[in-house]
Design an enzyme around this catalytic site. Structure first.
Site, PDB file in Angstrom:
ATOM      1  N   ASN A  42       0.842  -1.193   0.000  1.00  0.00           N
ATOM      2  CA  ASN A  42       0.000   0.000   0.000  1.00  0.00           C
ATOM      3  C   ASN A  42       0.882   1.250   0.000  1.00  0.00           C
ATOM      4  OD1 ASN A  42       0.629  -0.774   2.671  1.00  0.00           O
ATOM      5  ND2 ASN A  42      -1.154   0.243   3.519  1.00  0.00           N
ATOM      6  N   GLU A  44       0.372   5.294   0.656  1.00  0.00           N
ATOM      7  CA  GLU A  44      -0.579   6.312   1.119  1.00  0.00           C
ATOM      8  C   GLU A  44      -0.123   7.717   0.730  1.00  0.00           C
ATOM      9  OE1 GLU A  44      -1.105   5.467   5.308  1.00  0.00           O
ATOM     10  OE2 GLU A  44      -2.326   3.700   4.816  1.00  0.00           O
ATOM     11  N   CYS A  53      -4.293   0.563  -2.262  1.00  0.00           N
ATOM     12  CA  CYS A  53      -4.065  -0.702  -1.559  1.00  0.00           C
ATOM     13  C   CYS A  53      -2.941  -1.499  -2.213  1.00  0.00           C
ATOM     14  CB  CYS A  53      -5.323  -1.560  -1.600  1.00  0.00           C
ATOM     15  SG  CYS A  53      -6.697  -0.944  -0.621  1.00  0.00           S
ATOM     16  N   GLU A  55      -2.959  -4.646  -3.065  1.00  0.00           N
ATOM     17  CA  GLU A  55      -3.447  -5.525  -4.138  1.00  0.00           C
ATOM     18  C   GLU A  55      -3.576  -4.762  -5.450  1.00  0.00           C
ATOM     19  OE1 GLU A  55      -4.668  -4.980  -1.126  1.00  0.00           O
ATOM     20  OE2 GLU A  55      -6.064  -6.545  -0.515  1.00  0.00           O
ATOM     21  N   CYS A  86     -10.056  -5.654   0.178  1.00  0.00           N
ATOM     22  CA  CYS A  86     -11.233  -4.787   0.310  1.00  0.00           C
ATOM     23  C   CYS A  86     -12.128  -4.937  -0.931  1.00  0.00           C
ATOM     24  CB  CYS A  86     -10.810  -3.333   0.503  1.00  0.00           C
ATOM     25  SG  CYS A  86     -10.287  -2.504  -1.027  1.00  0.00           S
ATOM     26  N   CYS A  89     -10.703  -3.675  -4.280  1.00  0.00           N
ATOM     27  CA  CYS A  89      -9.685  -4.565  -4.860  1.00  0.00           C
ATOM     28  C   CYS A  89     -10.319  -5.828  -5.429  1.00  0.00           C
ATOM     29  CB  CYS A  89      -8.626  -4.910  -3.818  1.00  0.00           C
ATOM     30  SG  CYS A  89      -7.581  -3.484  -3.428  1.00  0.00           S
TER      31      CYS A  89
HETATM   32  N1  THU Z   1      -5.230  -1.723   2.613  1.00  0.00           N
HETATM   33  C1  THU Z   1      -4.637  -2.536   1.683  1.00  0.00           C
HETATM   34  O1  THU Z   1      -3.549  -2.236   1.180  1.00  0.00           O
HETATM   35  N2  THU Z   1      -5.271  -3.680   1.345  1.00  0.00           N
HETATM   36  C2  THU Z   1      -6.433  -4.129   1.909  1.00  0.00           C
HETATM   37  O2  THU Z   1      -6.952  -5.151   1.520  1.00  0.00           O
HETATM   38  C3  THU Z   1      -7.065  -3.342   2.982  1.00  0.00           C
HETATM   39  C4  THU Z   1      -6.499  -1.991   3.219  1.00  0.00           C
HETATM   40  C5  THU Z   1      -4.527  -0.504   3.010  1.00  0.00           C
HETATM   41  C6  THU Z   1      -5.179   0.773   2.584  1.00  0.00           C
HETATM   42  C7  THU Z   1      -4.615   1.743   3.604  1.00  0.00           C
HETATM   43  O3  THU Z   1      -3.342   2.200   3.166  1.00  0.00           O
HETATM   44  C8  THU Z   1      -4.427   0.905   4.854  1.00  0.00           C
HETATM   45  O4  THU Z   1      -4.432  -0.444   4.407  1.00  0.00           O
HETATM   46  C9  THU Z   1      -5.498   1.100   5.903  1.00  0.00           C
HETATM   47  O5  THU Z   1      -6.747   0.875   5.383  1.00  0.00           O
END
Ligand code: THU
Length: 132
Positions: A42, A44, A53, A55, A86, A89
């Protein structure tokens, strides 16, 4: 490649997560049908909504390199946190691999798996025009 081996790649990818806002690093490893593994983490941003994310990051990397044949994906967060993909994704994975095998760690640290068909009940699908 086994689910466990793919998960190890996801764990390696998680170390590169850029998650200073959520402090929730996530790693993914996308296994292509040709055997190649594409890692993703991920990433941000100070404008929170721009974060992506792990994925989807792996999917964008694969597609941008001309790789569209996906076999499986593994996803992991830190110990003690489950990390099933999520909803966004799941929809993105559906675009390229509606039946992809998904591995993730549950909160107890166990590797669990399921087909995307079981995780995403009614995908948006303009290619196949399914009525599911
Ligand atoms: N996140 C992912 O990278 N994958 C997931 O399946 C769930 C959430 C990340 C998004 C964000 O940067 C952090 O986790 C908190 O939600």
């Amino acid at each position: 490649m086994t689910g466990r081996e793919l998960m190890r790649e996801a764990e390696r990818a998680r170390r590169r997560a850029y998650a200073p806002y959520s402090t929730f690093p996530v790693g993914a490893a996308l296994l292509l049908r040709n055997g190649r593994v594409i890692p993703g983490c991920n990433v941000e941003n100070a404008s929170y909504g721009l974060s992506v994310c792990a994925e989807r990051n792996a999917v964008w990397k694969a597609v941008s390199e001309g790789e569209l044949e996906f076999a499986a994906i593994a996803v992991t967060a830190r110990e003690g946190h489950g990390a099933p993909p999520c909803g966004s994704c799941r929809q993105v994975l559906h675009e390229f691999a509606p039946r992809i095998l998904v591995y993730w760690r549950n909160a107890r640290g166990r590797i669990v798996k399921g087909r995307l068909t079981a995780l995403l009940a009614k995908p948006c699908d303009l290619k196949r025009r399914t009525t599911r």
